[in-house]
Scaffold this motif. Structure first.
Motif, PDB file in Angstrom:
ATOM      1  N   ALA A 168       8.285  -3.958   6.599  1.00 20.03           N
ATOM      2  CA  ALA A 168       9.269  -2.888   6.419  1.00 20.03           C
ATOM      3  C   ALA A 168      10.414  -3.317   5.513  1.00 20.03           C
ATOM      4  CB  ALA A 168       9.801  -2.441   7.785  1.00 20.03           C
ATOM      5  N   ILE A 169      10.711  -4.609   5.506  1.00 16.45           N
ATOM      6  CA  ILE A 169      11.697  -5.125   4.542  1.00 16.45           C
ATOM      7  C   ILE A 169      11.082  -5.153   3.145  1.00 16.45           C
ATOM      8  CG2 ILE A 169      13.106  -7.138   3.894  1.00 16.45           C
ATOM      9  CD1 ILE A 169      14.146  -5.824   6.437  1.00 16.45           C
ATOM     10  N   ALA A 170       9.856  -5.627   3.070  1.00 15.05           N
ATOM     11  CA  ALA A 170       9.171  -5.692   1.767  1.00 15.05           C
ATOM     12  C   ALA A 170       9.069  -4.307   1.128  1.00 15.05           C
ATOM     13  CB  ALA A 170       7.779  -6.313   1.927  1.00 15.05           C
ATOM     14  N   LYS A 171       8.770  -3.311   1.953  1.00 16.85           N
ATOM     15  CA  LYS A 171       8.676  -1.948   1.415  1.00 16.85           C
ATOM     16  C   LYS A 171       9.976  -1.515   0.751  1.00 16.85           C
ATOM     17  CE  LYS A 171       5.323   0.088   4.697  1.00 16.85           C
ATOM     18  NZ  LYS A 171       5.216   0.977   5.880  1.00 16.85           N
ATOM     19  N   GLN A 172      11.104  -1.940   1.301  1.00 15.32           N
ATOM     20  CA  GLN A 172      12.389  -1.524   0.728  1.00 15.32           C
ATOM     21  C   GLN A 172      12.663  -2.245  -0.583  1.00 15.32           C
ATOM     22  OE1 GLN A 172      15.488  -0.581   3.704  1.00 15.32           O
ATOM     23  NE2 GLN A 172      13.958  -1.083   5.265  1.00 15.32           N
ATOM     24  N   PHE A 173      12.119  -3.445  -0.719  1.00 17.26           N
ATOM     25  CA  PHE A 173      12.202  -4.122  -2.005  1.00 17.26           C
ATOM     26  C   PHE A 173      11.308  -3.399  -3.025  1.00 17.26           C
ATOM     27  CE2 PHE A 173       9.830  -7.540  -4.463  1.00 17.26           C
ATOM     28  CZ  PHE A 173      10.722  -7.579  -5.524  1.00 17.26           C
ATOM     29  N   LEU A 174      10.150  -2.943  -2.561  1.00 17.72           N
ATOM     30  CA  LEU A 174       9.175  -2.335  -3.492  1.00 17.72           C
ATOM     31  C   LEU A 174       9.609  -0.955  -3.962  1.00 17.72           C
ATOM     32  CD1 LEU A 174       5.858  -3.376  -1.723  1.00 17.72           C
ATOM     33  CD2 LEU A 174       6.802  -4.317  -3.851  1.00 17.72           C
ATOM     34  N   LYS A 175      10.432  -0.306  -3.137  1.00 13.83           N
ATOM     35  CA  LYS A 175      11.064   0.957  -3.517  1.00 13.83           C
ATOM     36  C   LYS A 175      10.109   2.064  -3.954  1.00 13.83           C
ATOM     37  CE  LYS A 175      15.471   1.903  -5.525  1.00 13.83           C
ATOM     38  NZ  LYS A 175      16.322   1.686  -6.693  1.00 13.83           N
ATOM     39  N   ASP A 176       9.800   2.132  -5.239  1.00 12.72           N
ATOM     40  CA  ASP A 176       9.012   3.263  -5.752  1.00 12.72           C
ATOM     41  C   ASP A 176       7.512   3.085  -5.582  1.00 12.72           C
ATOM     42  OD1 ASP A 176      11.321   4.516  -6.501  1.00 12.72           O
ATOM     43  OD2 ASP A 176      11.329   3.602  -8.491  1.00 12.72           O
ATOM     44  N   ILE A 177       7.098   1.879  -5.249  1.00 16.10           N
ATOM     45  CA  ILE A 177       5.676   1.658  -4.988  1.00 16.10           C
ATOM     46  C   ILE A 177       5.392   2.223  -3.601  1.00 16.10           C
ATOM     47  CG2 ILE A 177       3.884  -0.074  -4.648  1.00 16.10           C
ATOM     48  CD1 ILE A 177       5.416  -1.893  -6.580  1.00 16.10           C
ATOM     49  N   LYS A 178       4.496   3.189  -3.535  1.00 14.08           N
ATOM     50  CA  LYS A 178       4.241   3.867  -2.268  1.00 14.08           C
ATOM     51  C   LYS A 178       2.947   3.363  -1.653  1.00 14.08           C
ATOM     52  CE  LYS A 178       7.927   6.124  -2.459  1.00 14.08           C
ATOM     53  NZ  LYS A 178       9.014   5.359  -1.777  1.00 14.08           N
ATOM     54  N   ILE A 179       3.023   2.962  -0.411  1.00 11.88           N
ATOM     55  CA  ILE A 179       1.867   2.419   0.308  1.00 11.88           C
ATOM     56  C   ILE A 179       1.557   3.344   1.478  1.00 11.88           C
ATOM     57  CG2 ILE A 179       0.989   0.466   1.628  1.00 11.88           C
ATOM     58  CD1 ILE A 179       3.020  -1.289   0.069  1.00 11.88           C
ATOM     59  N   ASN A 180       0.375   3.942   1.480  1.00 15.11           N
ATOM     60  CA  ASN A 180      -0.026   4.816   2.574  1.00 15.11           C
ATOM     61  C   ASN A 180      -1.373   4.382   3.119  1.00 15.11           C
ATOM     62  OD1 ASN A 180       1.885   7.217   2.964  1.00 15.11           O
ATOM     63  ND2 ASN A 180       1.675   7.137   0.725  1.00 15.11           N
ATOM     64  N   ALA A 181      -1.377   3.999   4.387  1.00 16.37           N
ATOM     65  CA  ALA A 181      -2.643   3.699   5.044  1.00 16.37           C
ATOM     66  C   ALA A 181      -2.935   4.796   6.047  1.00 16.37           C
ATOM     67  CB  ALA A 181      -2.580   2.334   5.726  1.00 16.37           C
ATOM     68  N   PHE A 182      -4.196   4.948   6.367  1.00 19.69           N
ATOM     69  CA  PHE A 182      -4.592   5.977   7.338  1.00 19.69           C
ATOM     70  C   PHE A 182      -5.973   5.640   7.884  1.00 19.69           C
ATOM     71  CE2 PHE A 182      -5.327   7.246   2.961  1.00 19.69           C
ATOM     72  CZ  PHE A 182      -6.689   7.492   2.939  1.00 19.69           C
ATOM     73  N   VAL A 183      -6.318   6.272   8.981  1.00 18.49           N
ATOM     74  CA  VAL A 183      -7.620   6.019   9.591  1.00 18.49           C
ATOM     75  C   VAL A 183      -8.679   6.812   8.847  1.00 18.49           C
ATOM     76  CG1 VAL A 183      -9.019   6.313  11.670  1.00 18.49           C
ATOM     77  CG2 VAL A 183      -6.696   5.375  11.830  1.00 18.49           C
ATOM     78  N   ASP A 184      -9.718   6.121   8.501  1.00 18.64           N
ATOM     79  CA  ASP A 184     -10.777   6.598   7.623  1.00 18.64           C
ATOM     80  C   ASP A 184     -12.036   6.898   8.424  1.00 18.64           C
ATOM     81  OD1 ASP A 184     -12.814   4.891   5.335  1.00 18.64           O
ATOM     82  OD2 ASP A 184     -11.819   6.792   4.911  1.00 18.64           O
ATOM     83  N   SER A 185     -12.237   6.113   9.476  1.00 20.50           N
ATOM     84  CA  SER A 185     -13.377   6.356  10.357  1.00 20.50           C
ATOM     85  C   SER A 185     -13.090   5.782  11.735  1.00 20.50           C
ATOM     86  CB  SER A 185     -14.667   5.737   9.797  1.00 20.50           C
ATOM     87  OG  SER A 185     -14.685   4.342   9.989  1.00 20.50           O
ATOM     88  N   VAL A 186     -13.717   6.401  12.731  1.00 23.62           N
ATOM     89  CA  VAL A 186     -13.749   5.872  14.097  1.00 23.62           C
ATOM     90  C   VAL A 186     -15.215   5.918  14.502  1.00 23.62           C
ATOM     91  CG1 VAL A 186     -13.191   6.347  16.524  1.00 23.62           C
ATOM     92  CG2 VAL A 186     -11.411   6.546  14.744  1.00 23.62           C
ATOM     93  N   GLY A 187     -15.782   4.767  14.785  1.00 20.37           N
ATOM     94  CA  GLY A 187     -17.213   4.728  15.090  1.00 20.37           C
ATOM     95  C   GLY A 187     -17.993   5.365  13.959  1.00 20.37           C
ATOM     96  N   GLU A 188     -18.859   6.322  14.323  1.00 16.07           N
ATOM     97  CA  GLU A 188     -19.696   6.965  13.302  1.00 16.07           C
ATOM     98  C   GLU A 188     -18.996   8.138  12.615  1.00 16.07           C
ATOM     99  OE1 GLU A 188     -22.421   5.723  12.463  1.00 16.07           O
ATOM    100  OE2 GLU A 188     -23.448   4.753  14.145  1.00 16.07           O
ATOM    101  N   ILE A 189     -17.809   8.487  13.070  1.00 15.59           N
ATOM    102  CA  ILE A 189     -17.094   9.629  12.470  1.00 15.59           C
ATOM    103  C   ILE A 189     -16.362   9.182  11.205  1.00 15.59           C
ATOM    104  CG2 ILE A 189     -15.361  11.425  12.856  1.00 15.59           C
ATOM    105  CD1 ILE A 189     -15.885  10.858  15.917  1.00 15.59           C
ATOM    106  N   HIS A 190     -16.909   9.496  10.066  1.00 20.77           N
ATOM    107  CA  HIS A 190     -16.315   9.101   8.788  1.00 20.77           C
ATOM    108  C   HIS A 190     -15.675  10.308   8.123  1.00 20.77           C
ATOM    109  CE1 HIS A 190     -18.100   5.024   8.220  1.00 20.77           C
ATOM    110  NE2 HIS A 190     -18.897   5.485   9.170  1.00 20.77           N
ATOM    111  N   MET A 191     -14.394  10.214   7.817  1.00 21.22           N
ATOM    112  CA  MET A 191     -13.755  11.262   7.035  1.00 21.22           C
ATOM    113  C   MET A 191     -14.371  11.246   5.634  1.00 21.22           C
ATOM    114  SD  MET A 191      -9.758  11.835   6.143  1.00 21.22           S
ATOM    115  CE  MET A 191      -9.564  10.211   5.421  1.00 21.22           C
TER     116      MET A 191
END
Lengths: 354, 354, 354, 354
Positions: free
Chosen positions: B139-162
């Motif tokens: 969370a500190i690193a993100k504030q240094f990175l400023k305009d670089i946007k990092i978004n993670a999200f869940v892509d699959s659970v078991g066999e359920i793949h988005m």
């Protein structure tokens, strides 16, 4: 610490552009007293060498390694092992067609942007020629590792996936065919596929699997330098690699805990090995196995639209001698990087207990 | 250099066992003059926190971060940022059942073999509790990175793949549901699946995808410290991770070069992005995206046969409060590690040209 | 790798400003299974503590160390040892007089120029308060080193140089007097000198000698990480140090080879020890000894002309509670840094032979 | 990280034994786009070369440097610069007299104990021949540093101490005489002294002073990697060095604070410079100056009693071609190591502020 050194205690630092005077490296931290058989180095160099078979690039490069130091009367001395490999081939080509043109999916553009200057001949530093130094160093690391056996082989070419479990394979058959797949039925199909792709002037991707046996329990340095994390980095640092998985890998992400857990035998070994020989980032004595995904080679024998340094549209002509599929020659490179990681972690582990 | 430090110039060193006095870390090398909003730290801590929803572990841990140094009058000073997170929960449990027993597919056995002694309470150092320090630092690193946007999200659970391409997703919806999947139809299915698995006393794996936008061209330090190699290592260092792929990934290994090459636009951007924003180990300014595979949590609510320290057969009872699926809470951890890598490579890149 | 980590395998990373919430650190790489006596830590903290005698600063700081991790049931676990020392004193002073003013021969100006922002209270990160973390970590390192004995003592104060060879000293007398000089006649003169200087509102420099005994043969990592090179760096990193010499030191530069060579005994020991226990950067089993020069403390109780941030002439008033001479409190710091170096090189040496 | 790499971002890794095939190294992290004048490399190599004058060893070694990579069309490319220097002299001597015998105050004994095996020919890795690689790399670093001027010179030989303050010296005169002392009256005395010592078959020590000018404010990475701490380590890593002091040095330890403090001018420069250009470990823009003490060369032309590998008494005969005094040839080595430190800290400093 700069980007051309790998490892912490058993380190390899490399130098060299594909068409400069020479490539080479320095192995530092290799313990003293290891007997070195140079034939084992040459053997691995042969496995990586261009021109070795009909399904790889037909360039001729002898790739002989000159060792300068660190080996005395047949043994390592504990001092750095310096070596080089002279680029005998470097003046035979005309590179004017790529001097100011960026090849699609190559590193021409990014090197130019990052450094402002680049040796454009044959890819320069970004050429896979650099991996010859890794193979030479890996062959030294293997001799330090001695009883730890590292076997890599081709697991898939394009859509052709070998389905034989690795436990049923005879690793002695890896070198029995030119694609380096130990299941000969699959090997034949892979070879045919590569020939077909080459004829079409195209290239194709593939995967390499690697199995490491006789690993002592205890290798790995949590929480950041877990053994599989460093193996992953090592593999991802090889040209054209797009993915790494170990043990159950991506398939494990769709499994249940009740299926995935490896139950113990009385001696601490496990009945199954979905963990891939590593738990909590530390080797548990079971086989370590992992898979590495290689993209298709970017240089194809077809014309492609692209841009030059000024952003003008131009056309890149497909010519030269390139690999239609990188995985047969990648096998010794995967082994070399695995050997370098294992050698380093053997030394790092020495301080774990008093 | 020991295994609990990550990064070269923007570094994080962490300490702490799950049931010791506290966990925490030191961020060193963060440039001076960055305005720090502590609410952004707390927000990420909330996203990782146990007990936040019905589909994660119901343990209660406030996880408040105490910053000791390196921030003065709201700005970083360029000196190390020390912090800790007190373990408020550490005496409430009885750990006698795991003191001498090795839980299957946990790190109990390997830690004991490597170190000869271990803090057995709640997994000790091998517990995923350690990742709280990573989230704080990220969370500190993100504030240094400023305009670089990092978004993670869940892509699959078991066999359920988005199956929705990430370009069609609205990242603002990631936090709109408890599984952190921005496609709400898939999110619902994933949540149902996790509830079902939990009811069965089992656990399930999944994958997290991460997209990094607005990355400057030129990040990456070939040949060993390629940007994706370090991202891979960072992700593989997270508990329960079994695989990493970027760009076309494992799928790319079955493609043809003529399909896989990313053709250039006049401005150096590319028409497609199978490269995943990185060419030759250096960012090319396109989106960086990668996927991370998490195995199912090893602690299941079912009894399992196992062994004790002496190798005697015994039974491990399924009890305690554990995650049925790790990916919803892994999302901020993936982001944090990505932020730490990017911050480090931003600083490393400063010396590329004169 | 950033500047606040010391060591390669046995590492210390520190954080903290003199008037922030807390200072502290993380020891990483300490082997598992070492019995830790916390009283030995507290004892060394007492030796460094302000207010311990009439010839040191009269500030009161209890300096109690809180250990958070890495020690379990009285033994190290091989995981990082996190600790802090709360700054109890931090709000009692008014620092407005130095907020915008640069104290002569302090780091105020350079920190401001380098970082653009600084915690001006009491010197911030550049305060010698930071060395408390070193002493705490050194006390852990000493317990790992066990039979290796490290004794530092005051060798000179101003022009008063103890002339007794170290072989004739009784190290048990180091703590028998407040200046920490084991020759009591010299100690008395030194104490008188410091009292006189303090009365004059001035400060004075001095030297600390350190003797390390029972060192195994083989510690040192040529060619750059020679044992004495790292000891030198360690000592030069301590506040106020201006010089380092080992063995014959600067005096050796005026000697002849025929005088300076240490001839061997049959067992590999040497008849003389002008080498200072190190040959070619590697310990030879003889006593290691070195001397460290400390400049006079820059804060004097006299008014001095100086400048403010804008370059305007102003006057710095001499006030506060400061050490008239730093060497009595530097003794445990020198020992701590020596212990950290030795611990690191013990681990590094494990890989020298197979 | 192993002991043969120096620096963090601008790194030099070296290899080579005095009588192996070649010595050499890899410079990694040198920024791209620096124009390289190879004549400046050759010039520094000439200054270090054996046989250059009557007061140094009369061995003949051409010491030509072969660059293999990293320089393209006259400019650095940001990729590693590999080089070697072939050992043309390596077969001309008979080393049977030192094969099993330990030379007093040499590293024969410690290398044998540490590594169990050693290249005994001419000192092997512990020979000062290794410093040729440092000089080659330092000459590249100097070209990166450009306006930062580094001048080293001989300050004393034995008891002959040049008393001229460095500010009164003309650095252009350093190369005007064979002992490299810019005060010609002192130079003459030093030369006579060395000739006298050589005739006696003995050797003598000396000191080298180094002055670095035009250093930008802000170089240095507290608290451990202070600029002078790294300079100290760099100098102590050179063969035969016994001590390092900067600014007021050991003399400063006998001074009063009121004498020692450097008062500011309005522009941030200081009226005096006892600090030696560094405050709190960070350069303040004033001249950096330091002194390095070299012991007398251990190889003397006199017979000495010693032991062999089995501990039997034997006699070492004085023969061969060796330096009677090391300091004239040490001057470019001191400069090279200073250049490597400065280059590294220039790059490290880039991340201090945003």
């Amino acid at each position: 610490m700069a980007g051309n050194t790998f490892g912490k205690l058993f380190t390899l630092t490399t130098f060299g552009e594909s068409h400069g005077e020479a490539i080479g490296g320095i192995i530092d931290g290799c313990p003293a007293g290891i007997e070195i058989d140079l034939d084992l180095v040459y053997r691995d160099m042969e496995r990586r060498k261009p021109g070795q078979s009909k399904i790889v690039t037909q360039r001729k490069e002898p790739d002989s390694v000159n060792f300068f130091s660190g080996i005395f009367e047949g043994k390592t001395t504990g001092t750095p092992i310096g070596f080089n490999i002279v680029n005998t081939n470097q003046k035979s080509h005309d590179y004017s067609h790529i001097k100011d043109t960026y090849r699609p999916s190559h590193a021409d553009y990014t090197y130019d942007q990052k450094y402002g200057v680049r040796d454009y001949r044959g890819g320069g530093r970004s050429s896979a020629r650099e991996t010859a130094s890794r193979v030479a160093a890996g062959a030294i690391a293997k001799q330090f590792l001695k009883d730890i056996k590292i076997n890599a082989f081709v697991d898939s070419v394009g859509e052709i996936h070998m389905t034989t479990p690795y436990q049923e394979l005879d690793f002695d058959k890896i070198e029995s065919n030119i694609v380096r797949c130990p299941d000969e039925a699959f090997a034949e199909k892979m070879i045919d596929k590569i020939k077909e792709i080459r004829k079409a002037g195209d290239t194709i991707g593939g995967t390499v699997m690697c199995v490491i046996q006789n690993v002592p329990v205890g290798l790995g340095e949590p929480v950041f330098d877990k053994l599989h994390a460093e193996l992953g980095k090592a593999m991802l640092s090889i040209n054209a690699v797009k993915g790494f998985e170990y043990g159950s890998g991506f398939h494990g992400a769709s499994m249940l805990g009740s299926e995935h857990n490896d139950l113990f035998n009385a001696d601490g070994s496990t009945k199954t090995n979905l963990s891939g020989g590593i738990q909590g980032g530390i080797s548990n004595g079971m086989d370590i196995y992992f898979r590495v995904a290689f993209k298709p080679v970017a240089t194809i024998m077809q014309n492609q639209p692209t841009i030059d340094k000024e952003g003008n549209a131009t056309e890149m002509q497909g010519k030269g001698r390139h690999d239609p599929c990188v995985v047969p020659r990648a096998v010794p490179i995967v082994e070399a990087m695995a050997a370098l990681v294992l050698a380093d972690y053997m030394l790092l582990n020495k301080g774990s207990k008093i």
